[in-house]
Motif scaffolding. Structure first.
Motif, PDB file in Angstrom:
ATOM      1  N   UNK A 228      -1.932 -12.041  -8.487  1.00 46.77           N
ATOM      2  CA  UNK A 228      -1.185 -12.174  -9.751  1.00 46.77           C
ATOM      3  C   UNK A 228       0.288 -11.892  -9.463  1.00 46.77           C
ATOM      4  N   UNK A 229       1.155 -12.615 -10.160  1.00 47.94           N
ATOM      5  CA  UNK A 229       2.609 -12.461  -9.981  1.00 47.94           C
ATOM      6  C   UNK A 229       3.207 -12.083 -11.324  1.00 47.94           C
ATOM      7  N   UNK A 230       4.247 -11.229 -11.304  1.00 48.40           N
ATOM      8  CA  UNK A 230       4.874 -10.874 -12.581  1.00 48.40           C
ATOM      9  C   UNK A 230       5.711  -9.629 -12.481  1.00 48.40           C
ATOM     10  N   UNK A 231       5.893  -8.970 -13.622  1.00 45.43           N
ATOM     11  CA  UNK A 231       6.765  -7.804 -13.687  1.00 45.43           C
ATOM     12  C   UNK A 231       6.174  -6.599 -12.988  1.00 45.43           C
ATOM     13  N   UNK A 232       7.033  -5.889 -12.258  1.00 43.93           N
ATOM     14  CA  UNK A 232       6.595  -4.674 -11.575  1.00 43.93           C
ATOM     15  C   UNK A 232       7.499  -3.499 -11.922  1.00 43.93           C
ATOM     16  N   UNK A 233       8.597  -3.779 -12.614  1.00 39.59           N
ATOM     17  CA  UNK A 233       9.548  -2.718 -12.938  1.00 39.59           C
ATOM     18  C   UNK A 233      10.576  -2.507 -11.844  1.00 39.59           C
ATOM     19  N   UNK A 250       0.489  -4.852  -7.478  1.00 37.57           N
ATOM     20  CA  UNK A 250       0.243  -4.224  -8.796  1.00 37.57           C
ATOM     21  C   UNK A 250       1.220  -4.813  -9.800  1.00 37.57           C
ATOM     22  N   UNK A 251       0.768  -5.802 -10.510  1.00 39.24           N
ATOM     23  CA  UNK A 251       1.654  -6.500 -11.442  1.00 39.24           C
ATOM     24  C   UNK A 251       1.260  -6.208 -12.876  1.00 39.24           C
ATOM     25  N   UNK A 252       2.261  -6.047 -13.730  1.00 36.37           N
ATOM     26  CA  UNK A 252       1.971  -5.773 -15.143  1.00 36.37           C
ATOM     27  C   UNK A 252       1.775  -4.289 -15.375  1.00 36.37           C
ATOM     28  N   UNK A 253       1.598  -3.936 -16.629  1.00 33.64           N
ATOM     29  CA  UNK A 253       1.486  -2.525 -17.015  1.00 33.64           C
ATOM     30  C   UNK A 253       0.191  -1.912 -16.487  1.00 33.64           C
ATOM     31  N   UNK A 254       0.314  -0.777 -15.842  1.00 33.17           N
ATOM     32  CA  UNK A 254      -0.874  -0.096 -15.304  1.00 33.17           C
ATOM     33  C   UNK A 254      -1.660   0.598 -16.420  1.00 33.17           C
TER      34      UNK A 254
END
Ligand SMILES: Cc1ncc(COP(=O)(O)O)c(C=O)c1O
Length: 389
Positions: A228-233, A250-254
Motif C-alpha cells: 500500500x502507498x500513501x501518507x506516512x507523516x 506502514x501507510x495510513x493511520x495506525x
C-alpha cells in the motif's frame, strides 16, 4: 434455572481474557486522542512515543537490537501477505510444508498463478513434524528464494524444530520465514540466534494484545515492496513512498488503541517472562491430554509430549460428528471451542480428518485447573451418553 458461566477455550484463535492492563490501555489511548506521525502537539507526540515503545518491546521480546525492522500490521495474515507479495516475483521458488494455515496457503496459491513455484513438503501424519532433511533436500533441488515454515500448527499444536535451519539457509543464500502465529508470546524465541529472516505474528493471540494487531519482522538487508502507498507523516513533500522502515511499509493511520493494548500486553509478558507463560501452558496442556486420554473413545491428534507441542489440541469423539461435540459443549455446557478445519485443510488431509475436521480446545495463560476439569467432565458426559445408547 441457573445459567453456567461461559468458559472460553479458543485461545488459538485469539487469547481471552487479556491482562487487565490491556483493556485499560486501549481505553486510555482512545480517550487521549492523537495519531502518531501526525503532529507536534502533545497528543501526537505521546502517540509517537507509544508506537516507538511498542516496537522497542517487540525487539526486546525477540532479542533484536533494531526495532525499526518490526512493522505493524492488522493481524498475522496481513504480515504474511506483506512478506510474500513484497518479496516474491515470477520465477522465484518457495519451499513450504503441508501443515500451513490458509494465511500462507492462499497467498502462495495466488503467487503460483503469477509464476512463483511452490513446493509443499509432507509432515508426519501422527506428529505433524516435518523432517528438516526433507526441507533441505527440496531447497537444494533447484534455486530457492524462500523456505517458509509454520512454527507451530494451529490444528495439532506441533512445534517445528528449526534449530540450525536459519544458519543453513544463510549458507545456501535462501531466506527463512516463520509463521509465528501460534508461537509468539508462548515460546521463548530469539530471532537473532535462530537467524530468521522474516517472522510474521499476530498481536492478539499469545502476545495477549487486542484483535486488529500484528507485526512483521524483516531482517536488515531484505527489501520488500510495499503493498500500500500513501501518507506516512514523513517526507510529505515527496510523491514517493519513503525508502526507510518502518514508514515504507506502514501507510495510513495506525491502530493506536490496538497498539496501546499491545504495548501493555508486551509489558505484561516481559515482566512475567515468556518462559513462565510457556511453563503454565505446558501444565495446562498436560492436564488436558491426560484427562482426554482417560476418556473412552476419544482420539487425540498431534504429539503427546508437551515439550514438542503447544496448546492447540485437536480431538474427536467416536460416533460424534465434531460439529455435534462443539454444539453440545456450547449449548449445554457454555464451553466455547473451535470445530472444523481451522483454516488448514492440508493439515486435516494429512491427519485424515478431512473434511469434517476436529474439535480444537486451546487454553490460555489465565485458564484455571478447575476450568479444565469442567471441560473434561463435559467430554466425559458425552462419551458416557453415547455408550448408553
Ligand atoms: C498458524 C496460523 N497462521 C496464521 C494465522 C492468521 O492469523 P490472523 O488471524 O492474526 O491473521 C493463524 C490464525 O489462526 C494461525 O493459526
Amino acid at each position: 434455572m441457573s445459567m453456567k458461566k461461559s468458559l472460553y477455550l479458543d485461545n488459538a484463535a485469539t487469547s481471552h481474557p487479556k491482562p487487565e492492563s490491556v483493556y485499560l490501555a486501549v481505553m486510555a489511548a482512545l480517550r487521549s486522542g492523537g495519531s502518531s506521525g501526525r503532529g507536534s502537539y502533545p497528543q501526537a507526540r505521546s502517540a509517537d512515543h507509544l508506537v516507538f515503545e511498542t516496537r522497542e518491546a517487540l525487539a526486546q521480546l525477540f532479542n533484536l537490537s533494531n526495532s525499526e525492522r518490526f512493522i505493524f500490521t492488522s493481524n498475522a495474515t496481513a504480515a504474511i501477505n506483506q512478506a510474500l507479495f513484497g518479496l516474491l516475483r515470477s520465477g522465484d521458488r518457495v519451499v513450504t510444508t503441508m501443515i500451513e494455515h490458509n494465511a500462507v496457503t492462499r497467498p502462495l496459491r495466488e503467487l503460483q498463478n503469477r509464476g512463483v513455484e511452490v513446493v509443499k513438503i509432507r509432515v508426519d501424519s501422527e506428529t505433524g513434524i516435518v523432517k528438516k532433511l526433507a526441507l533441505q533436500e527440496a531447497c537444494l533441488c533447484k534455486p530457492t528464494r524462500l523456505l517458509l515454515v509454520n512454527h507451530c500448527s494451529n490444528v495439532i499444536g506441533t512445534i517445528q524444530s528449526i534449530a540450525g535451519l536459519g544458519q543453513w539457509c544463510r549458507e545456501q543464500n535462501i531466506l527463512l520465514m516463520l509463521d509465528g502465529a501460534q508461537t509468539a508470546g508462548l515460546l521463548p524465541i530469539d530471532l537473532q540466534a535462530l537467524a530468521v529472516d522474516l517472522f510474521a505474528a499476530p498481536g492478539h493471540k499469545g502476545l495477549m494484545g487486542p484483535q486488529g494487531t500484528g507485526f512483521l519482522y524483516i531482517r536488515e538487508g531484505i527489501e520488500l515492496a510495499p503493498l500500500a502507498y500513501g501518507g506516512t507523516g514523513t517526507n510529505s513533500s515527496s510523491d514517493l513512498q519513503p525508502a526507510h522502515l518502518p514508514e515504507r511499509l506502514e501507510t495510513g493511520t495506525l491502530n493506536l488503541p490496538g497498539l496501546a493494548g499491545l504495548h501493555a500486553a508486551l509489558q505484561f509478558l516481559l515482566q512475567t517472562g515468556v518462559e513462565q507463560v510457556h511453563l503454565r501452558e505446558a501444565q495446562l496442556i498436560e492436564k488436558i491430554l491426560t484427562g482426554l486420554q482417560k476418556i473412552e473413545r476419544v482420539k487425540i491428534y498431534g504429539p503427546d509430549n508437551v515439550m514438542l507441542r503447544l496448546g492447540a489440541i485437536s480431538f474427536n469423539l467416536d460416533d460424534y460428528d465434531p460439529a455435534e461435540v462443539a454444539f453440545i459443549l456450547d449449548q449445554e455446557e457454555q464451553i466455547s471451542v473451535r470445530v472444523g478445519l481451522h483454516c488448514a485443510p492440508d493439515a486435516h488431509r494429512t491427519i485424515e480428518t478431512y473434511p469434517t475436521g476436529t474439535v480444537r480446545v486451546s487454553p490460555g495463560y489465565f485458564t484455571t485447573e478447575a476450568e479444565i476439569d469442567r471441560f473434561l467432565r463435559a467430554v466425559q458426559k458425552m462419551s458416557d451418553k453415547k455408550r448408553k445408547i
